[in-house]
Scaffold this motif. Structure first.
Motif, PDB file in Angstrom:
ATOM      1  N   ALA A  20     -10.796  -8.276   0.533  1.00  0.00           N
ATOM      2  CA  ALA A  20      -9.876  -7.786  -0.493  1.00  0.00           C
ATOM      3  C   ALA A  20      -8.707  -8.750  -0.661  1.00  0.00           C
ATOM      4  N   THR A  21      -8.183  -8.794  -1.848  1.00  0.00           N
ATOM      5  CA  THR A  21      -7.049  -9.663  -2.131  1.00  0.00           C
ATOM      6  C   THR A  21      -5.745  -8.895  -1.973  1.00  0.00           C
ATOM      7  N   ILE A  22      -4.661  -9.641  -1.824  1.00  0.00           N
ATOM      8  CA  ILE A  22      -3.349  -9.009  -1.742  1.00  0.00           C
ATOM      9  C   ILE A  22      -3.063  -8.214  -3.005  1.00  0.00           C
ATOM     10  N   GLU A  23      -3.477  -8.727  -4.148  1.00  0.00           N
ATOM     11  CA  GLU A  23      -3.250  -8.023  -5.413  1.00  0.00           C
ATOM     12  C   GLU A  23      -3.942  -6.663  -5.417  1.00  0.00           C
ATOM     13  N   GLU A  24      -5.133  -6.589  -4.844  1.00  0.00           N
ATOM     14  CA  GLU A  24      -5.842  -5.305  -4.762  1.00  0.00           C
ATOM     15  C   GLU A  24      -5.109  -4.338  -3.842  1.00  0.00           C
ATOM     16  N   TRP A  25      -4.603  -4.832  -2.731  1.00  0.00           N
ATOM     17  CA  TRP A  25      -3.854  -3.972  -1.815  1.00  0.00           C
ATOM     18  C   TRP A  25      -2.578  -3.451  -2.475  1.00  0.00           C
ATOM     19  N   ILE A  26      -1.880  -4.318  -3.185  1.00  0.00           N
ATOM     20  CA  ILE A  26      -0.661  -3.896  -3.883  1.00  0.00           C
ATOM     21  C   ILE A  26      -0.984  -2.814  -4.909  1.00  0.00           C
ATOM     22  N   ALA A  27      -2.068  -3.010  -5.657  1.00  0.00           N
ATOM     23  CA  ALA A  27      -2.466  -2.017  -6.663  1.00  0.00           C
ATOM     24  C   ALA A  27      -2.786  -0.678  -6.010  1.00  0.00           C
ATOM     25  N   LEU A  28      -3.453  -0.716  -4.850  1.00  0.00           N
ATOM     26  CA  LEU A  28      -3.756   0.520  -4.141  1.00  0.00           C
ATOM     27  C   LEU A  28      -2.481   1.215  -3.679  1.00  0.00           C
ATOM     28  N   GLN A  29      -1.554   0.460  -3.097  1.00  0.00           N
ATOM     29  CA  GLN A  29      -0.293   1.062  -2.646  1.00  0.00           C
ATOM     30  C   GLN A  29       0.468   1.683  -3.808  1.00  0.00           C
ATOM     31  N   ASP A  30       0.503   0.993  -4.930  1.00  0.00           N
ATOM     32  CA  ASP A  30       1.210   1.524  -6.100  1.00  0.00           C
ATOM     33  C   ASP A  30       0.549   2.809  -6.598  1.00  0.00           C
ATOM     34  N   ALA A  31      -0.784   2.836  -6.598  1.00  0.00           N
ATOM     35  CA  ALA A  31      -1.490   4.036  -7.057  1.00  0.00           C
ATOM     36  C   ALA A  31      -1.299   5.186  -6.086  1.00  0.00           C
ATOM     37  N   TRP A  32      -1.396   4.906  -4.798  1.00  0.00           N
ATOM     38  CA  TRP A  32      -1.226   5.960  -3.792  1.00  0.00           C
ATOM     39  C   TRP A  32       0.206   6.486  -3.779  1.00  0.00           C
ATOM     40  N   LYS A  33       1.179   5.594  -4.025  1.00  0.00           N
ATOM     41  CA  LYS A  33       2.583   6.005  -4.012  1.00  0.00           C
ATOM     42  C   LYS A  33       2.843   7.100  -5.044  1.00  0.00           C
ATOM     43  N   GLU A  34       2.146   7.043  -6.161  1.00  0.00           N
ATOM     44  CA  GLU A  34       2.320   8.055  -7.203  1.00  0.00           C
ATOM     45  C   GLU A  34       1.891   9.440  -6.726  1.00  0.00           C
ATOM     46  N   GLN A  35       1.070   9.499  -5.688  1.00  0.00           N
ATOM     47  CA  GLN A  35       0.577  10.783  -5.188  1.00  0.00           C
ATOM     48  C   GLN A  35       1.504  11.408  -4.138  1.00  0.00           C
ATOM     49  N   LEU A  36       2.564  10.704  -3.764  1.00  0.00           N
ATOM     50  CA  LEU A  36       3.472  11.244  -2.744  1.00  0.00           C
ATOM     51  C   LEU A  36       4.321  12.390  -3.280  1.00  0.00           C
ATOM     52  N   MET A  37       4.578  12.405  -4.590  1.00  0.00           N
ATOM     53  CA  MET A  37       5.333  13.481  -5.244  1.00  0.00           C
ATOM     54  C   MET A  37       6.659  13.753  -4.529  1.00  0.00           C
ATOM     55  N   LEU A  38       7.458  12.705  -4.383  1.00  0.00           N
ATOM     56  CA  LEU A  38       8.753  12.830  -3.717  1.00  0.00           C
ATOM     57  C   LEU A  38       9.730  13.595  -4.588  1.00  0.00           C
ATOM     58  N   GLU A  39      10.513  14.447  -3.957  1.00  0.00           N
ATOM     59  CA  GLU A  39      11.502  15.246  -4.681  1.00  0.00           C
ATOM     60  C   GLU A  39      12.898  14.733  -4.380  1.00  0.00           C
TER      61      GLU A  39
END
Length: 265
Positions: A20-39
């Motif tokens: 996997a490339t660093i760009e793929e890892w960054i994209a995954l982190q950004d997508a997963w971060k949206e699921q944290l639903m921080l208040e």
């Protein structure tokens, strides 16, 4: 209380393969971060510790120790304690095979699957000891992209997690010297960490009166920072919370015993 030593196989479905490339890892982190639903959080609000202990009767902790001879082998320790008494209820160690190399800022891709697998094994084998909140030796949202290993573990387990780091990761205009100076100069034993973007990222804590070096607490998943800070203070007999301290101890012991066995053979 029980402790044993099993082997875990690294599950790459939680991350990416070595190609996997660093760009793929960054994209995954950004997508997963949206699921944290921080208040949004109001730091002046009060937290009822008694209510927290009722909500989280079992505190879990996970830590991982690399094998001294094999780069892609590590030992995962997991400990579960009573939240009220901090009595150790269960502990266990696993040998884990790591397939992803370590790259700064992407530790979760290397270690989180092994931690996740250990907690899932605990849930399957000893469900009565499955923790209600998990302390992770690492960062939560106190991370360059707001998604550290504690977030990754919590999200995939759907379990409240707290990131507890022993060293500071410079992010969002914050640096270690600045944070420590501010913490030492104030009367409180903890300091909110607000970056240059004006986002609340975590807290620096002097966990008890005799501690000189802070720890750094941040939200992992499904918990608020004030709740995390109060639970960490409650769980600290020494510098780090007991669930992590014990998990660290047993994982180091497993690594030491493995080295001794290899030297004797």
């Amino acid at each position: 209380m029980s402790s044993k030593h099993d082997t875990l196989t690294y599950n790459t479905s939680y991350s990416r393969s070595k190609s996997a490339t660093i760009e793929e890892w960054i994209a995954l982190q950004d997508a997963w971060k949206e699921q944290l639903m921080l208040e949004p959080e109001v730091l002046c609000s009060a937290v009822d510790l008694e209510s927290l202990l009722e909500t989280f009767p079992l505190l879990g902790g996970v830590d991982i120790t690399p094998d001294r001879e094999h780069e892609n082998v590590a030992y995962v320790g997991i400990a579960v304690l009573s939240s009220r008494t901090l009595e150790l209820k269960y502990c266990q160690t696993y040998r884990a095979n790591l397939e992803v190399p370590y790259i700064p800022g992407f530790l979760g891709f290397r270690e989180a699957p092994a931690l996740i697998n250990a907690v899932e094994c605990l849930k399957k084998e000893k469900p009565q000891y499955f923790p209600h909140v998990l302390f992770v030796d690492g960062n939560g949202i106190l991370h360059p992209r707001g998604f550290g290993s504690a977030c990754q573990v919590g999200l995939f387990l759907d379990l409240p997690t707290i990131g507890v780091a022993k060293s500071f990761l410079n992010v969002d205009g914050l640096n270690s010297l600045q944070v420590k100076d501010q913490l030492y100069q104030q009367e409180n034993r903890w300091l909110p960490l607000v970056g240059s973007s004006n986002r609340l990222l975590g807290a620096a804590l002097l966990s008890n009166g005799s501690v000189k070096r802070p720890i750094f607490v941040s939200v992992g998943y499904r918990i608020k920072l004030l709740e995390a800070v109060n639970l960490v203070f409650h769980a600290c007999r020494y510098r780090v919370p007991e669930p992590i301290r014990i998990a660290d101890h047993i994982s180091r012991e497993a690594a030491r015993q493995a080295l001794c066995r290899m030297q004797e053979s």
